[in-house]
Design a protein around this motif. Structure first.
Motif: not given
Lengths: 405, 285, 819, 181
Positions: C184-187, C256-261, C285-291
């Motif tokens: 779901p993200h890069l990296g 990207g507010c992450l309230t749901c999480v 997965n990780y806080p600095a995740q993009f997107p």
């Protein structure tokens, strides 16, 4: 215009890549022919079977398929100028461009006329010993040379003029003078490559004293000329490398180098006994297959760093601790081959001064993704650190991205 | 159900308790064992030490005989026999050059092996071919005890002939479970029992057996089951010697898995020759 | 000869030119005699010789002759075609002829250099070869070129360091880039590490910078949580179908507010943290995740709807469906990376059985400052999920004694025989991290076989960890035992330098497990029609000359997908792949010379054999109004000719190696050879230009002698060989025929050599059946550098021809049509 | 060359070993060996025949195949052990008298009966001096027990086609000789 300093594998590959974008480029190579150390390495890992050392660049109709220099396309690249036998004399930065003065030393043979027919070679009466080519005449060329022309070694030449007599294209010009050429480059790629460390200072191994203590590059040369004969050979790894007294870094490719030579010898002379004294065998990734093959062929690996070599009745006595046996032992061999450290070319220092490049403590050029500290100066190949051929090629290709940016 | 049977020398000699219990318990399950006619010794570990090629040829002869007598599957209850026969069978089936070499030797005796026989250990046959569920159905006297299955080496190793992992075997444990017992896990399951070292180098042999017994003792198991006459002899017969030599006290009754099976299936102790075990008396205590 | 053919032949005007090459040819070949011989051959209008044909005057001679004598065919006899064929094709082009009306006779490498002791024989051989060349050139046809427009867009598969680098390089150079990742993200795996060797940089910081750049470059479109499903088209014009998995969160709307999480009540094991932590059902997965967009895991979700309620942007959509995206791109870069093998199979180490035996990647999660314990290692046996706090709690002392085991699964024939290349370094890195950042008094044992610290700065890095007090034990541990009560582990290992087995007590055992190509690599390779090696990694075209190229033009590979690599190497590969893609697409079009396969629609019976033979999928059978017919996609065809060799009706042909051209050359050579060499045995060889022919050239350069009565015909690949060629050769009087191909595994066209082998085996049986004898036909593997082998084989085959005597066909007065 | 001899008999390539020590760590009897399996293979690689054959390692090998099972290079030290014993036996080297007697009786049974007769073996073993007096006295007790349990068979177990065994044996011996030449 992109100036490429050094015409070895990295330089040639850079040239091919850069020109493929329609950019102009020039290679300056100090020796009379392109190819760099590749000319003397005989055969190359890691392709199985081994490629011949001259099979290393691409051809026009099928890029990527193995081809010899001999059948190379590099000579027919329209945007590429090749200056062999030439040295960089001066580099100045003006208006964001590099003003470069190179000196093309006389070859005494006109490149535009010579057709590499060999008549002159046969006629030449002078024979000299070349430390890389073995016996050769005063007028000589490399095997499958680029450019495909002859060169006269003026130090050896006795000016008898026999070559001039036999030459049918009137290519010999004994009066040729050094030529100054001025170039203007927008970027520079440094691809000056490596040298093999000559361990004269390591008294314990007697290099330079004992005739049969040689280096891997010297062995490669002997293998190429097919004049290596021995019953027992010991190769010593990490000579000068991984050694605080000389070079603390690992030279990365010497394990493969040694294994390659050992396999070649073993396949040619099945009865030869080969020992490789090592600390760690570093055959990363798929190179492990080579290590396995070498083991299976019966090449003997001693985990040891030999302490002393003594010559006795034409044989070399090697004293070492077999660390897996916790035992000090002695081995009598015909040849000791030292896998010595690979170090930056001596010219790097001069270039660094001219350009203001930063070097690391060992004299390699500091770089990141092929960029140096000086804008528009790039580095490819072993000038920045020790690499194998695939990595060198890869880096040459990758640094083009930086260059064209 | 009929199946070929290679008893091996031990089962015909000192360890006949194994063959008695094997035949009787298999009979209850409806398996009839057809002995290979005129079988010879597999060579054990001695003949290979003496002459590797001869030993392999001896094993090959048995395979050739089985083929000649139309026995497609043969059961070898002794792990050593199983190992020798199964490995040579594997080697011949998978290496045409080797097959040819062996057949050249066999031909001197007028024999030939074409590779149609399958060699199985009795445990493997019982659990994987006959089936745990079918056994479960026939259990009359569940053995409700903590039982240590001792696999030994040659049933699970080398890799080529092993039907399961040598580090973590399961077949015997699943059988024990089916018979109502509680299998215990311990490190020594496939550690060597010392094999014939007791004969050739007694000191080392006894030490090795002791290592195994020690690791079983830790688990508080009540019974050890074995699947090999050599393991059995070492753990059973030598247990007393070790108790004396090392001044230890194990009191661990050892029995063949077939004896355990027979008892669970409702056979009497005599029918499975239980009294032939040297540790039989321990069981009574 | 029919009237029509006669007429056609009359129109053919051939010029023949013989080079002296100084003394290289003239020294051992009577060039004048050759010229005289050529003059007498039919259709030869002019025959001349020159000192250096390749020099300017030489080339002018040819050019002028073409004009003066109105030539329409040229045969030049000099060095090997690999060297100067292009030169003379260009001469023809300059003189206004199609370059393919030229034929090159190799009179240097195949005659003057290898038969220098016998001038007569060398001259004879050249004559024979010239006869073959002149006969062949009559049948030559013009071959054109094709210009192909290419799309200036690139698909990059995999968003790890290699893929990101490639995307950035391309995007900044103005190319449209689609960067696709199945996560779901890069990296990639890099985002899971706390530090990277040898600089000890923070990978998240490096990635953060790259992500920032990615956002800046407009040309780059990032598509996450998506997989490539289908590929069609060809170089420069690929069409790709991508399936985007439902994220259940609208990417456009999410802020990207992450309230749901934070509100989600569910907790399941986190795959990202290798099970070392728990995560909600809707998670990042990780806080600095993009997107920075969460994804909902429908399997873990209890459908309570809390996330929907709390979302301020109304971005949550439980009804999202998979979506198919179609892209058109000019090139594709595959950078799918690696994954760590879970070493359950190495049972003696008890991974999966003993909780405190973990892998290096799992340890990396513990040591990751962003990870579950913020960089503090723990014993998994101490970890417990606290239902109230809804998180993992650690009870008990942190581990004090560590044993690291190198080479678990790698360098092991039972599992993977290659070396995973970077495990030595990351093991050292982890040891260093523990000793420097966590506990300087920790006891760390590294059990290794060879420490592989080989690149720049690595050896120094190794030295640092030794100085910090890590204990280095040379030996591969045999087994691990656990004390069931204390959960302490006991590692049994022979210290090979001590020469005896020792037992090391440990709180935590960390296995440096093998690196494998990431899941789905094989399937992707099949979709993209690129190859994987035995070890499962993607295979590059050639390790030296094409490290990022693949067998399919326009598809490149980068990073650990082609074998374990460290980050700098992966990044370099990313750049290199980008460079290759740019040089391909930069000009906006590619020119293709059409010396490729072609199908004669009249002869084609639609059997589809060619389709199965083509390693590139370039030939397909289509339904047409004339029935089923094969058709060649000229852009995909690589010109190996494997299809032509297998076609039962001769409908498929490789241009410039067409049946009549080959037949003419065979006929020309053998007719002349029978006349000149009379009763001597005649051996005909077909040599693949990649290897056997190159070996023959090398034999020439090295002046290796072999009998002169071996005549070599050059073919693009041994797979081009057709049984008809062989039969024709026998029919025309060859005593022995052989084919030289590349060693298995090194064929430039995947497996043409193996196809040739099959055909030759079949032809051998055929020859047995018709009484000629299969012994007269062989196939050999002759790699390019093995000039010795080439000479040896030639000698051997002549010996065989002598032994077997002339073929029955050669003695026969009239030969029945066998073909 | 000991390495080649070993390789020929066992079919294993000792040179493939890269000295990781997994075998020695796995070996249940390495504690009693002169050299562990790894060092043994190293000595074979270095062709130190005398040291190899002098060692007790191959005699102590219990042929449990644990080393074989775990070897990362698929080498079987168990089979190498067998080969080393073969070589030793051919040169008349035994680790001790007991082993020699044990082997001789076993082979004798093989050729005489085609099977191994434990009952006869015990008798012959004792008669030939396979056991010292001390052990004998200790074992009498055990022997009695075994006898009581009916574990010591009296009958001779013999196969019908003994000639086949003999012919196979002769064929092996003949091949061995041919190989030597």
């Amino acid at each position: 215009m992109i100036l490429i300093i050094g015409g070895g594998i990295a330089g040639m590959q850079s040239a091919i890549e850069v020109t493929s974008y329609g950019l102009e480029a020039a290679i300056v190579e100090k020796s009379p022919y392109l190819g760099g150390n590749a000319n003397f390495l005989h055969k190359y890992f890691p392709s199985m079977p081994l490629d011949c050392s001259v099979c290393i660049t691409s051809c026009i109709d099928m890029p990527g398929i193995r081809k010899c220099f001999y059948r190379s396309s590099i000579f027919s690249l329209e945007n590429l100028k090749i200056y062999t036998n030439s040295e960089i004399k001066e580099i100045k930065k003006e208006n964001g461009k590099f003003k470069v003065v190179i000196e093309k030393l006389p070859r005494y043979v006109r490149e535009d006329r010579c057709v590499n027919c060999e008549l002159c070679k046969d006629a030449c009466p002078v024979e000299v010993e070349d430390n890389l080519l073995g016996k050769r005449k005063a007028i000589y060329s490399y095997p499958q040379p680029i450019p495909p022309v002859y060169t006269i070694d003026m130090q050896a030449c006795n000016k008898c003029g026999k070559c001039k007599e036999v030459c049918r294209t009137d290519a010999i010009d004994l009066e040729q003078k050094p030529e100054k050429i001025e170039l203007e480059a927008e970027a520079i790629i440094i691809a000056t490559g490596f040298e093999e460390f000559k361990p004269h200072d390591m008294v314990e191994y007697g290099y330079g004293t004992y005739k049969n203590v040689i280096t891997q590059l010297e062995l490669a040369k002997m293998l190429k000329q097919d004049n290596f004969k021995a019953e027992k050979v010991l190769m010593i790894q990490c000579v000068g490398s991984r050694d605080k007294r000389f070079f603390a870094y690992c030279s990365k490719i010497c394990c493969m180098f040694a294994i390659k030579h050992a396999i070649m010898l073993k396949e040619k002379y099945p009865d030869i006994e080969i020992y490789i004294a090592y600390m760690d065998i570093r055959t990363p990734g798929f190179y492990e297959y080579w290590y396995r093959k070498a083991r299976e062929l019966g090449i003997k690996f001693l985990r040891s760093r030999p302490g002393d070599i003594v010559e006795n009745n034409g044989k070399l006595e090697v004293y070492f601790e077999n660390t897996l046996e916790k035992k000090v032992d002695k081995l009598e061999v015909d040849y000791v081959v030292l896998s010595t450290a690979l170090i930056p070319n001596e010219n790097v220092k001069r270039l660094a001064e001219m350009l203001g490049l930063e070097l690391d403590e060992y004299g390699f050029i500091l770089s990141e993704d092929g960029r140096t500290n000086v804008p528009n100066v790039f580095v490819a190949g072993l000038a920045s650190s020790v690499k194998d051929v695939p990595e060198t090629v890869l880096e040459a290709v990758a640094s083009t991205v930086e260059v064209i940016k | 159900m009929k199946v070929g049977y290679y008893p091996g020398c031990s089962l015909k000699g000192m360890e006949d308790a194994y063959s008695i219990s094997l035949i009787s318990s298999f009979k209850v399950l409806g398996i009839e064992l057809v002995e290979i006619e005129d079988w010879n010794c597999c060579g054990a570990s001695v003949i290979p030490s003496y002459d590797y090629k001869f030993a392999n040829a001896l094993a090959a002869r048995n395979l050739a005989l089985a083929e000649e007598q139309n026995l497609r599957t043969i059961i070898a209850p002794c792990s050593e026999c199983y190992n020798r026969l199964a490995y040579i069978n594997y080697k011949m089936k998978n290496d045409a050059g080797y097959m040819e070499k062996m057949n050249k030797i066999l031909s001197e005796a007028g024999l030939e092996y074409r590779g149609t026989v399958e060699v199985k250990h009795a445990v493997d046959f019982l659990v994987n071919d006959f089936g745990i569920d079918k056994i479960k159905e026939k259990v009359k006297n569940p053995i409700n005890k903590k039982i240590a299955s001792y696999y030994g080496c040659l049933f699970v190793r080398p890799r080529e002939i092993s039907v399961e992992s040598a580090e973590n075997p399961k077949t015997m444990d699943s059988l024990v479970e089916a018979l109502g017992g509680t299998p215990v896990d311990y490190d020594g399951k496939t550690k060597c029992c010392g094999a014939s070292l007791v004969v050739s180098n007694e000191k080392v042999g006894l030490q090795t057996i002791k290592n195994v017994l020690d690791s079983i003792k830790e688990t508080e198991a009540e019974i050890i089951v074995t699947s090999c006459p050599l393991c059995h002899a070492n753990l059973d017969t030598q247990q007393l010697t070790i108790e004396k030599e090392f001044k230890v006290n194990y009191m661990l009754p050892v029995m063949y898995f077939t004896q355990l099976l027979g008892l669970a299936l409702g056979l009497s102790e005599r029918e499975v020759a239980l009294n032939k075990n040297l540790t039989y008396e321990v069981l009574k205590v | 000869m029919s009237e029509k053919e006669k007429k056609k032949n009359e129109e053919i005007r051939i010029g023949f030119f013989q080079c002296h090459c100084g003394v290289n040819i003239a020294g051992s070949v009577d060039v004048k005699e050759v010229v005289e011989y050529a003059k007498k051959l039919p259709n030869v209008v002019v025959a001349k010789d020159h000192m250096f044909l390749c020099s300017d005057p030489g080339r002018n001679l040819v050019k002028e002759a073409i004009k003066k004598y109105n030539l329409n065919r040229v045969v030049s006899s000099h060095c090997t075609p690999s060297l100067h064929q292009e030169t003379f094709r260009t001469v023809l082009k300059e003189a206004g002829l199609n370059p393919f009306f030229h034929e090159n006779v190799n009179s240097r490498e195949h005659a003057s250099w290898v038969h220098y002791r016998d001038k007569k024989k060398a001259t004879d051989k050249v004559k024979v070869l010239v006869a073959g060349g002149i006969e062949r050139v009559k049948h030559h046809k013009p071959i054109g070129t094709m210009r192909l427009k290419v799309k200036k867009s690139v698909l990059v598969i995999g968003g790890g360091p290699a893929g990101i680098q490639a995307a950035l390089d391309l995007g900044k150079a103005g190319y449209k880039v689609y960067l696709v990742d199945r996560r779901p993200h890069l990296g990639g795996n890099m985002a899971r590490l706390g530090k990277v060797f040898p600089t000890d940089d923070c990978p998240i910081c490096i990635l953060g910078k790259k992500f920032h750049e990615l956002r800046q470059v407009k040309e780059i479109e990032v598509i996450t949580y998506a997989e490539v499903k289908e590929l069609s088209g060809y170089v420069g014009n690929y069409k790709v179908k991508i399936e985007k998995k439902p994220r259940y969160v609208d990417e456009e709307k999410c802020i990207g507010c992450l309230t749901c999480v934070s509100k989600c009540p569910v907790r399941v094991k986190s795959e990202w943290y290798e099970g070392m932590d728990v995560r909600p059902a809707i998670y990042i997965n990780y806080p600095a995740q993009f997107p920075r967009i969460p994804v909902r895991d429908p399997e873990a979700c209890i459908n309570c709807g809390v996330c929907k309620k709390v979302c301020p942007a109304d971005a949550i959509d439980f009804d999202q469906k998979p979506e198919t995206i179609e892209l058109e791109v000019g090139a594709i870069i595959v950078a799918t990376g690696y994954e760590e093998w879970k070493p359950y199979a190495v049972e003696e180490y008890g991974y999966g059985k003993y909780k405190n035996v973990i892998t290096q990647l799992e340890l990396a999660q513990m040591l990751n400052p962003e990870g579950p314990t913020h960089g503090k290692p723990f014993k998994p046996s101490d970890a417990r999920y606290d239902k109230k706090k809804r998180k993992l709690v650690i009870e008990g002392e942190p581990p004090k004694k560590y044993v690291f085991i190198h080479c678990v699964g790698s360098r092991d024939e039972k599992y993977f025989s290659y070396c995973s290349k970077i495990c030595c370094m990351y093991s050292i890195k982890h040891a260093k991290m523990i000793l420097m950042d966590v506990d300087p008094n920790a006891e760390i044992y590294l059990c290794y076989m060879d420490i592989r610290a080989f690149s720049k700065g690595y050896e120094e890095y190794y030295k640092q960890v030794q100085k910090l007090g890590a204990r280095i034990v040379r030996g591969k541990p045999a087994e691990i035992r656990e004390d069931p009560k204390t959960k302490k582990l006991y590692v049994k290992v022979e210290d090979t330098l001590l020469g005896k087995p020792i037992e090391i007590e440990a709180d935590l055992v960390v296995l440096a497990s093998t690196l494998r190509p990431s899941k789905g690599t094989k399937e992707l390779a099949d979709i993209l029609r690129i190859t994987t090696g035995e070890d499962g990694f993607l295979r590059e075209l050639h390790p030296k000359v094409g490290p990022v190229d693949t067998v399919t033009a326009g598809i490149f590979i980068a990073g650990a997908a082609s074998g374990p690599k460290d980050i700098p190497e992966s990044v370099a590969q990313g750049s290199a792949a980008a460079a290759r893609a740019m040089s391909l697409l930069g000009k906006g079009e590619v020119e293709i010379i059409l010396n490729k396969a072609e199908v004669n629609q009249e002869l084609c019976i639609g059997c589809g054999i060619c389709e199965t033979l083509c390693p590139y999928g370039a030939i397909k059978v289509h339904e047409t109004h004339l029935g089923r017919k094969a058709k060649v996609s000229e852009v995909e065809c690589q010109g190996c000719g494997a299809c032509a060799g297998g076609c039962p009706t001769g409908a498929v042909m490789r241009r410039n190696y067409e049946l009549d051209q080959m037949f003419a050359q065979i006929e020309g050579i053998l007719r002349s050879a029978k006349e000149i060499f009379k009763d001597e045995p005649i051996v005909l060889a077909f040599a693949c230009k990649q290897c056997a022919y190159a070996a023959s050239e090398a034999a020439g350069t090295s002046r290796l002698e072999y009998p002169p009565n071996v005549f070599i015909i050059r073919i693009p690949c041994s797979g081009t060989i057709d049984i008809a060629h062989v039969l024709k050769a026998f029919k025309e009087g060859a005593d022995v025929v052989y084919v030289g191909g590349c060693e298995p595994g090194s064929c430039a066209f995947v497996d043409g050599n193996l196809k040739a082998e099959k055909r030759i085996q079949f032809a051998k049986r055929l020859l047995d059946a018709i009484g000629i004898g299969g012994d007269r036909l062989e196939i050999f593997w002759i790699p390019a550098p093995e000039s010795m082998k080439f000479a040896e084989v030639a000698k051997m085959m002549v010996e065989r021809a002598k032994k077997l005597g002339p073929t029955p066909l050669r003695k026969a007065k009239a030969v029945k049509e066998v073909i | 060359m000991i390495a080649e001899e070993v390789s020929k008999i066992s079919g294993e390539n000792p040179f493939a070993c890269f000295q990781c020590g997994d075998c020695t760590g796995s070996c249940p009897v390495s504690f009693a060996m002169d050299y562990g399996p790894r060092r043994m293979i190293h000595l074979i690689q270095l062709n130190l025949e005398e040291e190899v054959l002098k060692a007790n390692t191959h005699w102590l090998c219990a042929s449990c195949y644990n080393c074989t099972y775990r070897c990362p290079r698929n080498i079987s030290f168990t089979r190498i052990s067998y080969a080393l014993r073969n070589i030793s036996v051919k040169r008349g080297i035994y680790p001790n008298k007991t082993t020699k007697i044990f082997y001789e009786i076993f082979l004798d049974h093989m050729l005489k009966y085609g099977r191994f007769n434990e009952g006869i073996f015990v008798r012959e073993f004792v008669a030939k001096g396979g056991k010292g007096l001390k052990e004998l006295l200790r074992d009498i007790n055990l022997g009695l027990k075994l006898w009581k349990k009916g574990k010591i068979p009296k009958d001779v177990d013999k196969i019908d086609k003994l000639d086949q065994i003999k012919k196979i044996y002769e064929a092996c011996v003949k091949e061995e000789k041919e190989d030597k030449q």
